[in-house]
Design an enzyme around this catalytic site. Structure first.
Site, PDB file in Angstrom:
ATOM      1  N   ASN A  13       0.677  -0.503  -1.641  1.00  0.00           N
ATOM      2  CA  ASN A  13      -0.267  -1.585  -2.187  1.00  0.00           C
ATOM      3  C   ASN A  13      -1.101  -2.077  -1.292  1.00  0.00           C
ATOM      4  OD1 ASN A  13      -1.592  -3.830  -3.631  1.00  0.00           O
ATOM      5  ND2 ASN A  13       0.358  -4.652  -3.937  1.00  0.00           N
ATOM      6  N   TRP A  14      -2.400  -1.708  -1.095  1.00  0.00           N
ATOM      7  CA  TRP A  14      -3.203  -2.208  -0.076  1.00  0.00           C
ATOM      8  C   TRP A  14      -3.966  -3.558  -0.173  1.00  0.00           C
ATOM      9  CZ3 TRP A  14      -7.491   2.319   0.884  1.00  0.00           C
ATOM     10  CH2 TRP A  14      -6.743   3.364   1.148  1.00  0.00           C
ATOM     11  N   LYS A  15      -3.542  -4.359  -1.572  1.00  0.00           N
ATOM     12  CA  LYS A  15      -4.065  -5.502  -1.956  1.00  0.00           C
ATOM     13  C   LYS A  15      -5.480  -5.941  -1.497  1.00  0.00           C
ATOM     14  CE  LYS A  15       0.639  -7.140  -1.133  1.00  0.00           C
ATOM     15  NZ  LYS A  15       1.655  -8.187  -0.466  1.00  0.00           N
ATOM     16  N   HIS A 100       2.423  -8.042 -10.550  1.00  0.00           N
ATOM     17  CA  HIS A 100       2.781  -8.359  -9.021  1.00  0.00           C
ATOM     18  C   HIS A 100       2.917  -9.858  -8.874  1.00  0.00           C
ATOM     19  CE1 HIS A 100       2.406  -8.978  -4.779  1.00  0.00           C
ATOM     20  NE2 HIS A 100       2.789  -7.550  -4.748  1.00  0.00           N
ATOM     21  N   GLU A 102       1.772 -11.806  -6.601  1.00  0.00           N
ATOM     22  CA  GLU A 102       0.459 -12.601  -6.424  1.00  0.00           C
ATOM     23  C   GLU A 102      -0.428 -12.793  -7.649  1.00  0.00           C
ATOM     24  OE1 GLU A 102      -0.572  -9.783  -3.244  1.00  0.00           O
ATOM     25  OE2 GLU A 102       1.181 -10.536  -2.202  1.00  0.00           O
ATOM     26  N   GLY A 236       3.671  -3.191   0.974  1.00  0.00           N
ATOM     27  CA  GLY A 236       2.266  -3.846   1.457  1.00  0.00           C
ATOM     28  C   GLY A 236       1.622  -3.607   2.732  1.00  0.00           C
ATOM     29  N   GLY A 237       1.846  -4.665   3.672  1.00  0.00           N
ATOM     30  CA  GLY A 237       1.350  -4.509   4.997  1.00  0.00           C
ATOM     31  C   GLY A 237       1.300  -3.113   5.826  1.00  0.00           C
TER      32      GLY A 237
END
Ligand code: 13P
Length: 256
Positions: A13-15, A100, A102, A236-237
């Site tokens: 998940n690159w956000k 998600h 967020e 994520g990161g």
């Protein structure tokens, strides 16, 4: 379509990160790095605007690499400024992250809304990656998480349950470096499976892929994969670094 636990899952998940050049380099780097890895479905979830250029450049890509969106609206079209519909996505992605934390907490998405999105994803042939997770580390009873699960799956048919992935992401572990211990995440995954057995039946629960997400890195992924109820990771990161995400995906592939 349909997913099961024969395959494991490595989802990036690159956000809201990357520019176009980064997005192309990252997706092509991952593609080259994961070539030949079997038994794991690797899914890149870039920002909406990079989906199409990435899809174009990955056209002849190995079968183990797919694309996912990070969110979607539940309706097909209409006066919803700034939104992206399942109809638009269905030609470009196979998966869509929904619920998600967020989105729940920065954009006030309710369980009712997430349930509408989950149902709409099924109707449009997209596989939802439904994220659930509690906010507080001290609330390790995770009632909040189980309530999300129950509400987000309201009226989801048994048949559609075979087109679903659940990702357990405790909010306190996301982007903090304070990852849940593998034992804790494994116990929660077991709890999710028990709840699914109660809501549906054992067969549905046994077939459901359950992933862990929250500060997953290449040095801790093996611990999660050692847990019998965890079938992969939502990263994520570390998914923004080619080598780290390739290493994580390779490790997940060892557990098929
Ligand atoms: P981090 O891996 O950066 O903690 O993010 C997890 C996440 O939210 C993936 O959806």
């Amino acid at each position: 379509m349909a997913v099961d636990r024969q395959k494991k899952f490595s989802i990036g998940n690159w956000k809201m990160n990357t520019d176009l050049a980064d997005a192309l380099v990252l997706s092509q780097g991952v593609r080259d790095g994961v070539e030949g890895i079997n038994g794991v479905e690797i899914i890149l979830c870039p920002p909406f605007v990079w989906l199409y250029p990435i899809a174009e450049t990955l056209k002849h890509t190995p079968k183990n690499l797919s694309l996912g969106a990070q969110n979607m609206h539940w309706q097909e079209k209409g006066p919803f400024t700034g939104e992206v519909s399942p109809m638009m996505l269905q030609k470009v992605v196979k998966y869509v992250i929904l619920g998600h934390s967020e989105r729940r907490f920065h954009f006030n998405e309710s369980d009712e809304l997430i349930n509408d999105k989950v149902q709409s994803a099924f109707e449009h042939g997209l596989i939802p990656v439904l994220c659930i997770g509690e906010r507080s580390k001290t609330n390790s009873g995770s009632d909040e998480m189980i309530n999300q699960l129950v509400r987000d799956l309201n009226e989801v048919s048994e048949q559609n349950m075979s087109n679903l992935i659940v990702a357990y992401e405790p909010v306190w572990a996301i982007g903090t470096g304070d990852a849940a211990t593998a034992e804790y995440a494994g116990d929660v995954a077991k709890k999710i499976r028990r709840k699914i057995t109660e809501l549906y039946n054992e067969k549905v629960a046994e077939n459901l892929p359950i992933l862990y997400g929250g500060s997953v890195v290449k040095s801790n992924i093996a611990e999660y994969m050692d847990e019998p109820d965890i079938d992969g990771a939502l990263v994520g990161g570390a998914s923004l670094k080619i080598n780290d995400f390739v290493e994580i995906s390779k490790e997940i592939g060892r557990y098929r």
